[in-house]
Write a protein that holds these residues in place. Sequence first.
Motif, short mmCIF file in Angstrom:
data_model
loop_
_atom_site.label_atom_id
_atom_site.label_comp_id
_atom_site.label_asym_id
_atom_site.label_seq_id
_atom_site.Cartn_x
_atom_site.Cartn_y
_atom_site.Cartn_z
N ARG A 1 0.83 -1.20 0.00
CA ARG A 1 0.00 0.00 0.00
C ARG A 1 0.87 1.26 0.00
NH1 ARG A 1 -5.33 0.27 1.53
NH2 ARG A 1 -6.44 -1.69 1.85
N SER A 2 1.89 1.27 0.85
CA SER A 2 2.78 2.43 0.91
C SER A 2 3.53 2.63 -0.40
CB SER A 2 3.76 2.27 2.07
OG SER A 2 3.08 2.15 3.31
N PHE A 3 3.97 1.52 -1.00
CA PHE A 3 4.68 1.62 -2.27
C PHE A 3 3.78 2.18 -3.36
CE2 PHE A 3 5.71 -0.34 -6.37
CZ PHE A 3 7.00 0.10 -6.55
N MET A 4 2.56 1.69 -3.46
CA MET A 4 1.65 2.16 -4.50
C MET A 4 1.25 3.62 -4.27
SD MET A 4 -0.82 -1.10 -5.36
CE MET A 4 -1.28 -1.40 -3.65
N ALA A 5 0.99 3.98 -3.01
CA ALA A 5 0.59 5.36 -2.71
C ALA A 5 1.70 6.36 -3.03
CB ALA A 5 0.19 5.48 -1.25
N GLY A 6 2.95 5.92 -2.91
CA GLY A 6 4.06 6.82 -3.20
C GLY A 6 4.36 6.98 -4.67
N ARG A 7 3.76 6.15 -5.53
CA ARG A 7 4.05 6.20 -6.95
C ARG A 7 2.88 6.66 -7.82
NH1 ARG A 7 8.72 6.00 -9.64
NH2 ARG A 7 7.68 4.83 -11.29
N LEU A 8 1.68 6.64 -7.30
CA LEU A 8 0.54 6.95 -8.17
C LEU A 8 0.39 8.45 -8.39
CD1 LEU A 8 -1.95 8.07 -6.16
CD2 LEU A 8 -2.08 5.66 -5.60
N ASP A 9 -0.28 8.78 -9.49
CA ASP A 9 -0.55 10.17 -9.84
C ASP A 9 -1.84 10.61 -9.14
OD1 ASP A 9 -0.47 12.65 -11.11
OD2 ASP A 9 -1.65 11.91 -12.81
N PRO A 10 -1.82 11.71 -8.38
CA PRO A 10 -3.04 12.12 -7.66
C PRO A 10 -4.22 12.38 -8.58
CG PRO A 10 -1.12 13.27 -6.78
CD PRO A 10 -0.66 12.54 -8.01
N ASP A 11 -3.97 12.98 -9.75
CA ASP A 11 -5.08 13.25 -10.67
C ASP A 11 -5.74 11.95 -11.14
OD1 ASP A 11 -4.58 15.95 -10.44
OD2 ASP A 11 -3.25 16.01 -12.20
N THR A 12 -4.92 10.97 -11.43
CA THR A 12 -5.48 9.67 -11.83
C THR A 12 -6.26 9.04 -10.69
OG1 THR A 12 -3.60 9.33 -13.33
CG2 THR A 12 -4.90 7.39 -12.73
N PHE A 13 -5.76 9.18 -9.48
CA PHE A 13 -6.46 8.61 -8.32
C PHE A 13 -7.82 9.26 -8.14
CE2 PHE A 13 -7.57 8.64 -3.84
CZ PHE A 13 -7.44 7.31 -3.50
N TYR A 14 -7.87 10.57 -8.20
CA TYR A 14 -9.14 11.26 -8.02
C TYR A 14 -10.11 10.96 -9.16
CZ TYR A 14 -7.00 13.93 -4.23
OH TYR A 14 -6.39 14.29 -3.05
N ALA A 15 -9.58 10.80 -10.37
CA ALA A 15 -10.45 10.46 -11.49
C ALA A 15 -11.07 9.08 -11.30
CB ALA A 15 -9.65 10.51 -12.80
N MET A 16 -10.29 8.12 -10.78
CA MET A 16 -10.84 6.80 -10.51
C MET A 16 -11.82 6.83 -9.34
SD MET A 16 -9.65 4.70 -12.75
CE MET A 16 -10.15 3.19 -11.94
N ALA A 17 -11.53 7.64 -8.34
CA ALA A 17 -12.42 7.72 -7.18
C ALA A 17 -13.77 8.32 -7.56
CB ALA A 17 -11.76 8.54 -6.07
N GLU A 18 -13.77 9.24 -8.50
CA GLU A 18 -15.04 9.84 -8.93
C GLU A 18 -15.95 8.84 -9.63
OE1 GLU A 18 -14.04 13.16 -11.32
OE2 GLU A 18 -13.36 14.41 -9.64
N LEU A 19 -15.37 7.78 -10.15
CA LEU A 19 -16.18 6.75 -10.81
C LEU A 19 -16.90 5.85 -9.83
CD1 LEU A 19 -13.66 5.72 -13.64
CD2 LEU A 19 -15.57 7.33 -13.79
N ARG A 20 -16.58 5.99 -8.56
CA ARG A 20 -17.22 5.19 -7.51
C ARG A 20 -18.04 6.10 -6.62
NH1 ARG A 20 -14.94 0.33 -6.00
NH2 ARG A 20 -16.65 0.32 -4.49
N PRO A 21 -19.30 6.35 -6.95
CA PRO A 21 -20.10 7.27 -6.13
C PRO A 21 -20.39 6.73 -4.73
CG PRO A 21 -21.47 6.18 -7.79
CD PRO A 21 -20.05 5.81 -8.10
N ASP A 22 -20.24 5.41 -4.55
CA ASP A 22 -20.52 4.84 -3.24
C ASP A 22 -19.37 5.03 -2.26
OD1 ASP A 22 -19.08 3.16 -4.98
OD2 ASP A 22 -19.44 1.44 -3.67
N ILE A 23 -18.23 5.54 -2.75
CA ILE A 23 -17.07 5.77 -1.88
C ILE A 23 -17.01 7.25 -1.53
CG2 ILE A 23 -14.56 5.69 -1.72
CD1 ILE A 23 -14.54 3.31 -3.50
N GLU A 24 -16.82 7.53 -0.26
CA GLU A 24 -16.70 8.92 0.17
C GLU A 24 -15.37 9.50 -0.30
OE1 GLU A 24 -17.16 8.97 4.36
OE2 GLU A 24 -19.23 8.24 4.34
N ALA A 25 -15.23 10.80 -0.12
CA ALA A 25 -14.02 11.48 -0.57
C ALA A 25 -12.79 10.87 0.11
CB ALA A 25 -14.10 12.97 -0.24
N VAL A 26 -11.85 10.38 -0.71
CA VAL A 26 -10.63 9.76 -0.20
C VAL A 26 -9.43 10.46 -0.81
CG1 VAL A 26 -11.67 7.51 0.23
CG2 VAL A 26 -10.76 8.02 -2.03
N ASP A 27 -8.31 10.32 -0.16
CA ASP A 27 -7.06 10.91 -0.62
C ASP A 27 -6.10 9.79 -1.03
OD1 ASP A 27 -7.87 13.56 -0.09
OD2 ASP A 27 -7.35 13.32 2.03
#
Length: 244
Positions: free
Chosen positions: A134-160
């Motif tokens: 988890r720490s390895f993936m969180a340190g390498r991912l692009d925040p914009d890509t993460f937020y774009a994927m999170a927006e596709l899941r309306p059942d998930i609350e705002a996550v960072d």
Amino acid sequence: MILRLIFGFSFAVALLNPSLSAAQELSISLGDEGSISARTVQLFALVTVLSLVPGLAIMVTCFPFLVTVLSILRQAIGLQQSPPNMLIVSLALFLTYFIMEPVFTTAWVDGVGPLTRNEIDVERAFSLALEPFRSFMAGRLDPDTFYAMAELRPDIEAVDPTPDAPLSVLVPSFMLSEISRAFQIGFLIYLPFLIIDLVVAAILMSMGMMMVPPAVVALPFKLAFFVVADGWALIAGSLVRSYF
């Protein structure tokens, strides 16, 4: 040490370790209600985990990034089957092991090791073994890509984009970020070979040799350029250093 690269196999085997005594009791008394079905479920779980190990190694490690860059490099040089796919995948796997060894070690020591010694239960071991990834993936991912994927899941609350993010969002965001970064580096790798192609094509056109394929003439020059520059060592070293 290589066993840590496929620690999922040992983890799956360890799932059955605490139930060895129950298996012995089962061999003596088959009348225990639910014991046969429990062993059947454990067997299916073991087979399922073993089948998922290769996929897990691809999803939560740097392997997608490395194999994509190496494949683009082969295309940039102009070689279709050399190095062969097996060699590229093997090189990417061993570079992945070189980069991910601290993560594998931490997962083994914190999660799988205590489980095999019957110090913690399966759920706790799985959580502890997954934390380094988890720490390895969180340190390498692009925040914009993460937020774009999170927006596709309306059942998930705002996550960072943190290690505590849901795996259903964290893993695909990490993979997409790695592929995007691999294409960016692939563009930079392509440029010097593209310049060689353009120069050779311009020379052939000026000489009136229009029937000679520029790619055939440019290939020896690209190979010579890559060998003189010690390209494999430079590429491998740059890829490894990008993770440290």
